[in-house]
Design a protein around this motif. Structure first.
Motif, mmCIF file in Angstrom:
data_model
loop_
_atom_site.group_PDB
_atom_site.id
_atom_site.type_symbol
_atom_site.label_atom_id
_atom_site.label_comp_id
_atom_site.label_asym_id
_atom_site.label_seq_id
_atom_site.Cartn_x
_atom_site.Cartn_y
_atom_site.Cartn_z
ATOM 1 N N ILE A 110 0.727 -1.182 0.011
ATOM 2 C CA ILE A 110 -0.020 0.052 -0.025
ATOM 3 C C ILE A 110 1.020 1.185 0.016
ATOM 4 O O ILE A 110 0.732 2.289 -0.808
ATOM 5 C CB ILE A 110 -1.121 0.018 1.092
ATOM 6 N N ALA A 111 1.901 1.308 0.680
ATOM 7 C CA ALA A 111 2.774 2.363 0.978
ATOM 8 C C ALA A 111 3.665 2.616 -0.410
ATOM 9 O O ALA A 111 3.625 3.699 -0.735
ATOM 10 C CB ALA A 111 3.966 2.332 2.032
ATOM 11 N N TRP A 112 3.864 1.615 -1.104
ATOM 12 C CA TRP A 112 4.487 1.838 -2.402
ATOM 13 C C TRP A 112 3.817 2.206 -3.356
ATOM 14 O O TRP A 112 4.283 3.202 -4.090
ATOM 15 C CB TRP A 112 5.332 0.326 -2.627
ATOM 16 N N ASP A 113 2.332 1.721 -3.355
ATOM 17 C CA ASP A 113 1.464 2.200 -4.555
ATOM 18 C C ASP A 113 1.166 3.672 -4.235
ATOM 19 O O ASP A 113 0.811 4.332 -5.326
ATOM 20 C CB ASP A 113 0.123 1.282 -4.344
ATOM 21 N N ALA A 114 1.109 3.911 -3.044
ATOM 22 C CA ALA A 114 0.857 5.255 -2.477
ATOM 23 C C ALA A 114 1.973 6.565 -2.676
ATOM 24 O O ALA A 114 1.683 7.493 -2.680
ATOM 25 C CB ALA A 114 0.210 5.512 -1.290
ATOM 26 N N ALA A 115 3.140 6.072 -3.079
ATOM 27 C CA ALA A 115 4.425 6.962 -3.164
ATOM 28 C C ALA A 115 4.141 7.901 -4.380
ATOM 29 O O ALA A 115 3.600 7.372 -5.439
ATOM 30 C CB ALA A 115 5.464 6.201 -3.283
ATOM 31 N N PRO A 116 4.285 9.145 -4.097
ATOM 32 C CA PRO A 116 4.175 9.951 -5.175
ATOM 33 C C PRO A 116 5.111 9.829 -6.383
ATOM 34 O O PRO A 116 6.188 10.148 -6.330
ATOM 35 C CB PRO A 116 4.338 11.143 -4.564
ATOM 36 N N THR A 117 4.675 9.496 -7.512
ATOM 37 C CA THR A 117 5.655 9.405 -8.523
ATOM 38 C C THR A 117 4.910 9.714 -9.978
ATOM 39 O O THR A 117 5.764 9.882 -10.780
ATOM 40 C CB THR A 117 5.656 7.727 -9.021
ATOM 41 N N ALA A 155 12.609 7.366 -17.939
ATOM 42 C CA ALA A 155 11.901 7.334 -16.586
ATOM 43 C C ALA A 155 10.478 6.924 -16.795
ATOM 44 O O ALA A 155 9.690 6.212 -16.052
ATOM 45 C CB ALA A 155 11.672 8.921 -16.345
ATOM 46 N N THR A 156 9.768 7.158 -18.201
ATOM 47 C CA THR A 156 8.482 6.672 -18.359
ATOM 48 C C THR A 156 8.423 5.136 -18.498
ATOM 49 O O THR A 156 7.360 4.538 -17.976
ATOM 50 C CB THR A 156 8.018 7.490 -19.754
ATOM 51 N N ARG A 157 9.238 4.524 -18.915
ATOM 52 C CA ARG A 157 9.469 3.146 -19.084
ATOM 53 C C ARG A 157 9.554 2.510 -17.581
ATOM 54 O O ARG A 157 9.072 1.508 -17.459
ATOM 55 C CB ARG A 157 10.640 2.598 -19.916
ATOM 56 N N GLY A 158 10.423 3.168 -16.757
ATOM 57 C CA GLY A 158 10.551 2.614 -15.503
ATOM 58 C C GLY A 158 9.209 2.924 -14.570
ATOM 59 O O GLY A 158 9.038 1.980 -13.904
ATOM 60 N N LYS A 159 8.380 3.828 -14.968
ATOM 61 C CA LYS A 159 7.139 3.923 -14.276
ATOM 62 C C LYS A 159 6.028 2.922 -14.804
ATOM 63 O O LYS A 159 5.495 2.493 -13.870
ATOM 64 C CB LYS A 159 6.456 5.332 -14.486
ATOM 65 N N HIS A 160 6.324 2.498 -16.083
ATOM 66 C CA HIS A 160 5.489 1.473 -16.452
ATOM 67 C C HIS A 160 5.694 -0.022 -15.763
ATOM 68 O O HIS A 160 5.082 -0.737 -15.481
ATOM 69 C CB HIS A 160 5.549 1.074 -17.981
ATOM 70 N N TRP A 161 7.195 -0.289 -15.496
ATOM 71 C CA TRP A 161 7.686 -1.340 -14.834
ATOM 72 C C TRP A 161 7.206 -1.252 -13.465
ATOM 73 O O TRP A 161 7.009 -1.974 -12.964
ATOM 74 C CB TRP A 161 9.322 -1.490 -15.063
ATOM 75 N N ARG A 162 6.949 -0.163 -13.079
ATOM 76 C CA ARG A 162 6.750 0.149 -11.534
ATOM 77 C C ARG A 162 5.240 -0.535 -11.386
ATOM 78 O O ARG A 162 4.839 -1.132 -10.483
ATOM 79 C CB ARG A 162 6.668 1.304 -11.139
ATOM 80 N N ARG A 163 4.449 -0.328 -12.516
ATOM 81 C CA ARG A 163 3.100 -0.681 -12.493
ATOM 82 C C ARG A 163 3.121 -2.281 -12.373
ATOM 83 O O ARG A 163 2.233 -2.825 -12.007
ATOM 84 C CB ARG A 163 2.254 -0.063 -13.547
ATOM 85 N N ILE A 164 3.963 -2.725 -13.194
ATOM 86 C CA ILE A 164 3.727 -4.082 -13.459
ATOM 87 C C ILE A 164 4.355 -4.799 -12.258
ATOM 88 O O ILE A 164 3.845 -5.844 -11.634
ATOM 89 C CB ILE A 164 4.754 -4.750 -14.624
ATOM 90 N N VAL A 165 5.372 -4.428 -11.618
ATOM 91 C CA VAL A 165 5.818 -4.964 -10.483
ATOM 92 C C VAL A 165 4.822 -5.068 -9.422
ATOM 93 O O VAL A 165 4.553 -5.701 -8.647
ATOM 94 C CB VAL A 165 7.135 -4.354 -10.010
#
Length: 173
Positions: free
Chosen positions: A79-86, A104-114
Motif C-alpha cells: 500500500i505504501a509503495w503504491d501510494a508513493a508520489p510518482t 523514466a516513463t519506461r521505469g514507471k510502466h515497470w513499476r506498475r507491472i511489479v
C-alpha cells in the motif's frame, strides 16, 4: 446390480486422490466442521506438511503466526509503495512511440507491472491464510490473530509515511 467389485481409484474413500484427498495415509483428510483444538495427524495446506508430534504442532502454530505477521507487513508495504508520489503517466499513453518514450516513463510502466505482480502474490498469500482459518482449529485461528495484531503493531510503530492517507471512518482496515 452389485457394484461392490468396482474400483473408482479411491475416489469414494476418504484420502482418495480424486476428491482432494491426500495420498499420505497418516494425514486425516476429513475436516471437522466445528471449532476444535486437536492438530495431530492433520495436514496443513499441503499433504507434505504433516503434523504428527507436539513439536510439529508448536512449529505449525509459530509458522502460522509468523506468516500472518509478515502478511500484514507485506500488505502495508505494498500500500505504501503504491501510494508513493510518482506522477505516473496514463497506462497506455496516446500515440505511443517507443523511440520517443523516455527511460523514466519506461521505469514507471515497470513499476506498475511489479506492483500488479506483488498484489497478486499478496492476494494468494491472504487466501492461503484464509484456508488455514477455515480449518476451524482454535490454536491456528489464535495464531493468525496474534500474528496479524503484532504485524499491525509493528507497522504502527514503524510510522506512516506522509503520502499515505488515513482511511475514512468506518472503513475496512
Amino acid at each position: 446390480m452389485d457394484h461392490s467389485q468396482h474400483d473408482h481409484g479411491g475416489a469414494s474413500k476418504p484420502g482418495g486422490d480424486l476428491i482432494g484427498g491426500s495420498s499420505n495415509p497418516a494425514c486425516e483428510v476429513m475436516m471437522p466442521m466445528y471449532l476444535h483444538w486437536d492438530l495431530r495427524n492433520k495436514c496443513l495446506l499441503f499433504a507434505t506438511w504433516r503434523i504428527g508430534s507436539a513439536a510439529a504442532v508448536a512449529g505449525a502454530i509459530i509458522a502460522t503466526a509468523a506468516l500472518s505477521f509478515l502478511f500484514e507487513i507485506a500488505r502495508y508495504r505494498l500500500i505504501a509503495w503504491d501510494a508513493a508520489p510518482t506522477k505516473l503517466p496514463p497506462l497506455l499513453p496516446p500515440a505511443f512511440d517507443e523511440k520517443s518514450e523516455s527511460r523514466a516513463t519506461r521505469g514507471k510502466h515497470w513499476r506498475r507491472i511489479v506492483s500488479a505482480a506483488a498484489h497478486g502474490i499478496v492476494t494468494i498469500w491472504g487466501y492461503l491464510l484464509m484456508i488455514v482459518a477455515m480449518l476451524l482449529n482454535v490454536p491456528l485461528i489464535l495464531a493468525l490473530a496474534l500474528g496479524a495484531a503484532l504485524g499491525k503493531l509493528a507497522v504502527m510503530y514503524a510510522g506512516k509515511p506522509r503520502h499515505i492517507a488515513q482511511p475514512a471512518a468506518g472503513g475496512c482496515h
